[in-house]
Design an enzyme around this catalytic site. Structure first.
Site, PDB file in Angstrom:
ATOM      1  CB  ILE A 145      -0.981   0.019   1.199  1.00  0.00           C
ATOM      2  CG1 ILE A 145      -0.225   0.064   2.523  1.00  0.00           C
ATOM      3  CG2 ILE A 145      -1.910  -1.184   1.174  1.00  0.00           C
ATOM      4  CD1 ILE A 145      -1.147   0.244   3.721  1.00  0.00           C
ATOM      5  CG  ASP A 175       9.853   7.777  -1.227  1.00  0.00           C
ATOM      6  OD1 ASP A 175       9.846   7.221  -0.087  1.00  0.00           O
ATOM      7  OD2 ASP A 175      10.231   8.955  -1.391  1.00  0.00           O
ATOM      8  NE  ARG A 176       6.591   0.460   0.463  1.00  0.00           N
ATOM      9  CZ  ARG A 176       5.285   0.702   0.542  1.00  0.00           C
ATOM     10  NH1 ARG A 176       4.803   1.915   0.306  1.00  0.00           N
ATOM     11  NH2 ARG A 176       4.436  -0.244   0.870  1.00  0.00           N
ATOM     12  CB  ILE A 177      13.211   6.832   0.628  1.00  0.00           C
ATOM     13  CG1 ILE A 177      13.594   6.092  -0.664  1.00  0.00           C
ATOM     14  CG2 ILE A 177      14.450   7.469   1.271  1.00  0.00           C
ATOM     15  CD1 ILE A 177      14.159   6.989  -1.752  1.00  0.00           C
TER      16      ILE A 177
END
Ligand SMILES: Cc1cc2nc3c(=O)[nH]c(=O)nc-3n(C[C@H](O)[C@H](O)[C@H](O)COP(=O)(O)O)c2cc1C
Length: 249
Positions: free
Chosen positions: A28, A213-215
């Site tokens: 998600i 952005d998974r950062i």
């Protein structure tokens, strides 16, 4: 900040995860780049203050029923870990309080090894706070006060239970419940002798904010090591003798 972040192709007509979606496919969106956890936006560089700010953000969110639920990890003196949820029943600059049976598995762990970790996760905000510290028993007067404030059934429930011990079946608990209700009317239930509170005194807090952005953002507040001075590159001086640093996600 809250939004529907589940890709619609993975949803059933009822809005839950579609039956044919595998565990691996669940992915998600979290926070966007216009909503970052940046050092410059942390007004007071002090973790209790920031925890309280985050807690105030989530406590009125209708989709969070128990913003005070946290996963408590303990370990035996040999380092065998275990984790379970508890409900935090108060926090301030002294620490985070919860109540339980001292004779339970967690209680026995803490007796041998007071090092614990406490993790909150607030899903719609994609935020988590990890706390590490030492658990100390609260005075029984605190337990009495909190026990008195609990509903009758919760008091009976606590008295029914020899927490974490094996029992023959649920019928034993119902039997015990019936006996206790005959014995004690509302307002007269005694606190179980070994039921009480702990205070977790933190020595580290990590504030995690998930990004689409998974950062992800991770800001760690910790007590400085002996003789440590901040280098103002990785590690910065916070308030009340805390230092803080950004961790790689
Ligand atoms: C959301 C949630 C909140 C809980 N709160 C408490 C609590 O405040 N105190 C407690 O003793 N157990 C609580 N429990 C039950 C514990 O997770 C656990 O089953 C119990 O304390 C026994 O753990 P132990 O055998 O590791 O000691 C809660 C469980 C959940 C899921």
């Amino acid at each position: 900040m809250e939004k529907s972040d589940f890709p619609s192709k993975l949803l059933s007509s009822k809005g839950s995860i579609a039956k044919d979606v595998s565990v691996q496919e669940i992915r998600i969106s979290y926070n966007d780049r216009d909503n970052l956890l940046l050092e410059k936006n942390i007004a007071v560089k002090e973790p209790f203050n920031l925890f309280n700010k985050w807690y105030q953000d989530v406590r009125n969110n209708p989709s969070i029923k128990e913003p005070n639920a946290a996963c408590l990890a303990t370990a035996t003196k040999d380092g065998i870990p275990s984790a379970r949820y508890i409900l935090c029943k108060g926090f301030d600059s002294d620490g985070f309080r919860f109540f339980t049976h001292y004779t339970s598995r967690k209680g026995q762990d803490i007796e041998q090894n007071p090092n614990v970790a406490l993790t909150f996760f607030w899903q719609p905000f994609y935020r988590s706070v990890r706390i590490e510290g030492i658990a100390v028993k609260l005075p029984f007067s605190d337990a009495d006060e909190y026990f008195r404030s609990r509903p009758y059934q919760s008091q009976i429930g606590a008295l029914c239970s020899d927490q974490s011990k094996p029992i023959e079946g649920r019928h034993i608990l119902w039997q015990r419940e019936g006996e206790l209700k005959k014995q004690y009317s509302e307002g007269n239930v005694p606190r179980p002798e070994q039921w009480g509170g702990y205070k977790v005194i933190p020595n580290a807090f990590e504030f995690w904010q998930g990004q689409t952005d998974r950062i992800h953002d991770r800001i760690l507040f910790r007590r400085p090591k002996e003789g440590e001075t901040v280098d103002n590159k990785y590690c910065f001086q916070g308030e009340n003798n805390w230092v803080y640093e950004r961790l790689s996600p």
